[in-house]
Design an enzyme around this catalytic site. Structure first.
Site, PDB file in Angstrom:
ATOM      1  N   HIS A 146       0.827  -1.223   0.000  1.00 11.52           N
ATOM      2  CA  HIS A 146       0.000   0.000   0.000  1.00 11.52           C
ATOM      3  C   HIS A 146       0.861   1.274   0.000  1.00 11.52           C
ATOM      4  O   HIS A 146       0.906   1.983  -0.985  1.00 11.52           O
ATOM      5  CB  HIS A 146      -1.027   0.039   1.143  1.00 11.52           C
ATOM      6  N   ASP A 164      -4.650  -8.382  -3.537  1.00 11.26           N
ATOM      7  CA  ASP A 164      -4.993  -8.176  -2.135  1.00 11.26           C
ATOM      8  C   ASP A 164      -6.275  -8.889  -1.703  1.00 11.26           C
ATOM      9  O   ASP A 164      -6.260 -10.086  -1.467  1.00 11.26           O
ATOM     10  CB  ASP A 164      -5.051  -6.664  -1.860  1.00 11.26           C
TER      11      ASP A 164
HETATM   12 ZN    ZN Z   1      -3.281  -7.034   2.363  1.00 21.39          ZN
END
Ligand code: ZN
Length: 454
Positions: free
Chosen positions: A269, A320
């Site tokens: 991220h 993800d």
């Molecule tokens: Zn993750």
């Protein structure tokens, strides 16, 4: 031996015509340009280096579509996490394997040759270890074996329920390990990985700064052994404020000051960074693990793309939460998040050039780096992580060579993928995974049982 003949192939110096690729033991051993096909060759339209999907929690695929319902005052990342914990109260090892197999198959059909499985569900509901402490890692290994995807397995150290060493909440007990028990788990996983294909890797993943503490992080890094190290960082503003008030520095700032962040690292991220953090992190050679569809779905915010590229930062793509597995959509969502914020076009390319080509080729290299795979380019001596797309498809048939990857990234459906090889294993043919029917049937049974038990 695998022999592929491509009308066009994207090699390290650009597009080449009539390329024959020889693969032995999963490795590209020979590339011949301007040649003719031979009987028995697998013939494809255009051959690309396949991407490594650098960040996945495969079980979350089973929750797709279940968290898009607004409840007054309660819609946020954190309520999404609450549903995930209820899910995990029921999830069995068989279901975990069935879900992972479907996810890995869908990744291969979308053009990913490998996956980094950031694996944090280790124990029974309630937190007691399985008789074999590596039971659930074994299930990920089984799913990788079934599908043939290249696996970098990333067992997760998850010790605390939140910043300042909060105890694990009930929904987090399946994740929990001290560093000592994590070391035991890691040893078992590494031993079991020896029975897997040679391209299998095992790294480590301290879950996030909020799920560990500085002393434990330092300890666990001593057993990383030069392998990939992945960590979630600065995904949500609340995480930044929690870490700042606990450790006296923002998460990325704290890591840069206190951990040996280098090219073995992948920071997942890295959404909420200051300009200074962005530049300092880029210069370490670490990969930013961007997950554009999930970050959009969870409302995380846009990544600082221009600052990252200006500092020479490396990046790759992860799916993800697996709410939707689409390689092309990940690339275009990344670029569109930048356009919407900056009110500008063609943002994710330094200086000038094709955005699609820059995104695709750099995500291929960055993803391979993050997973410890010698891949990301079609070159002799590299893993045969390869994908073929159809240049006669209506989306691409009118485009020149310099536009093909723009057409792929911005306009094409994933069904444009015709073939996929993971380290030479030819798992997708004519657009379908070779075990699609069997894997899908097992998935249907598993998610039906899972949802009925909730
Ligand atoms: Zn993750």
């Amino acid at each position: 031996m695998v022999l592929i003949f491509a009308e066009r192939a994207l090699l390290t110096d650009g597009w080449a015509d009539h390329v024959r690729v020889t693969v032995v033991g999963g490795i590209i051993t020979k590339l011949t340009r301007d040649t003719a096909p031979v009987d028995g060759d697998t013939r494809v339209s255009a051959l690309l280096p396949a991407l490594s999907n650098l960040h996945s929690h495969s079980f979350q695929r089973a929750m797709a579509g279940m968290t898009e319902h607004r409840v007054a005052g309660r819609d946020s990342f954190w309520t999404w996490r609450d549903l995930m914990y209820r899910f995990l109260d029921r999830l069995t090892p068989d279901q975990m394997e069935a879900i992972a197999a479907l996810v890995f198959m869908e990744m291969q059909e979308a053009g990913y040759a490998a996956v980094g499985e950031f694996h944090y569900v280790h124990h029974h509901p309630g937190g007691a270890p399985y008789t074999d402490i590596a039971e659930l890692s074994n299930r990920i290994f089984s799913a990788a074996t079934t599908t043939g995807i290249g696996l970098t397995h990333l067992p997760v150290l998850y010790t605390f329920g939140g910043a300042k060493e909060q105890p694990l909440a009930a929904g987090q007990l399946r994740f929990g390990n001290s560093v000592d028990r994590f070391s035991e788990l890691l040893q078992a996983v590494r031993a079991n990985a020896r029975a897997m294909p040679a391209d299998t890797r095992v790294g480590i993943a301290p879950h996030s700064l909020r799920a560990t503490n500085p002393a434990d992080l330092a300890r666990v890094l001593t057993i990383a052994d030069g392998k990939p190290i992945h960590i979630h960082v600065a995904e949500q503003p609340r995480e930044v404020s929690d870490i700042s008030s606990w450790l006296g520095a923002r998460p990325v700032e704290w890591l840069l000051d206190n951990a040996p962040v280098n090219a073995d690292w992948c920071l997942i991220h890295a959404t909420h960074m200051t300009a200074e953090e962005t530049e300092r992190l880029a210069k370490t050679g670490a990969v930013a693990g961007l997950c554009p569809i999930t970050e959009a779905n969870l409302g995380d915010g846009p990544f600082n793309g221009p600052g990252w590229l200006a500092a020479g930062g490396r990046f790759g793509i992860g799916s993800d939460s697996n709410v939707r597995i689409s390689l092309t959509e990940e690339l275009r969502t990344l670029e569109y998040s930048q356009r919407l914020r900056d009110i500008a076009r063609n943002v994710m390319v330094p200086k000038e050039g094709s955005v699609g080509e820059f995104l695709y080729t750099n995500a291929a290299l960055g993803g391979a780096q993050a997973l410890g795979r010698n891949a990301g380019r079609i070159a002799e001596g590299h893993l045969a992580d390869l994908t073929a797309i159809d240049l006669t498809h209506p989306t691409l048939c009118a485009l020149g060579a310099h536009q093909i990857l723009d057409g792929l990234a911005f306009a094409a459906p994933d069904t444009i993928v015709t073939d996929l090889w993971s380290a030479g294993r030819h798992q997708v043919r004519a657009g379908r995974h070779i075990l699609r029917d069997q894997i899908t049937k097992v998935w249907r049974r598993a998610v039906k049982d899972l949802v009925e038990a909730m």
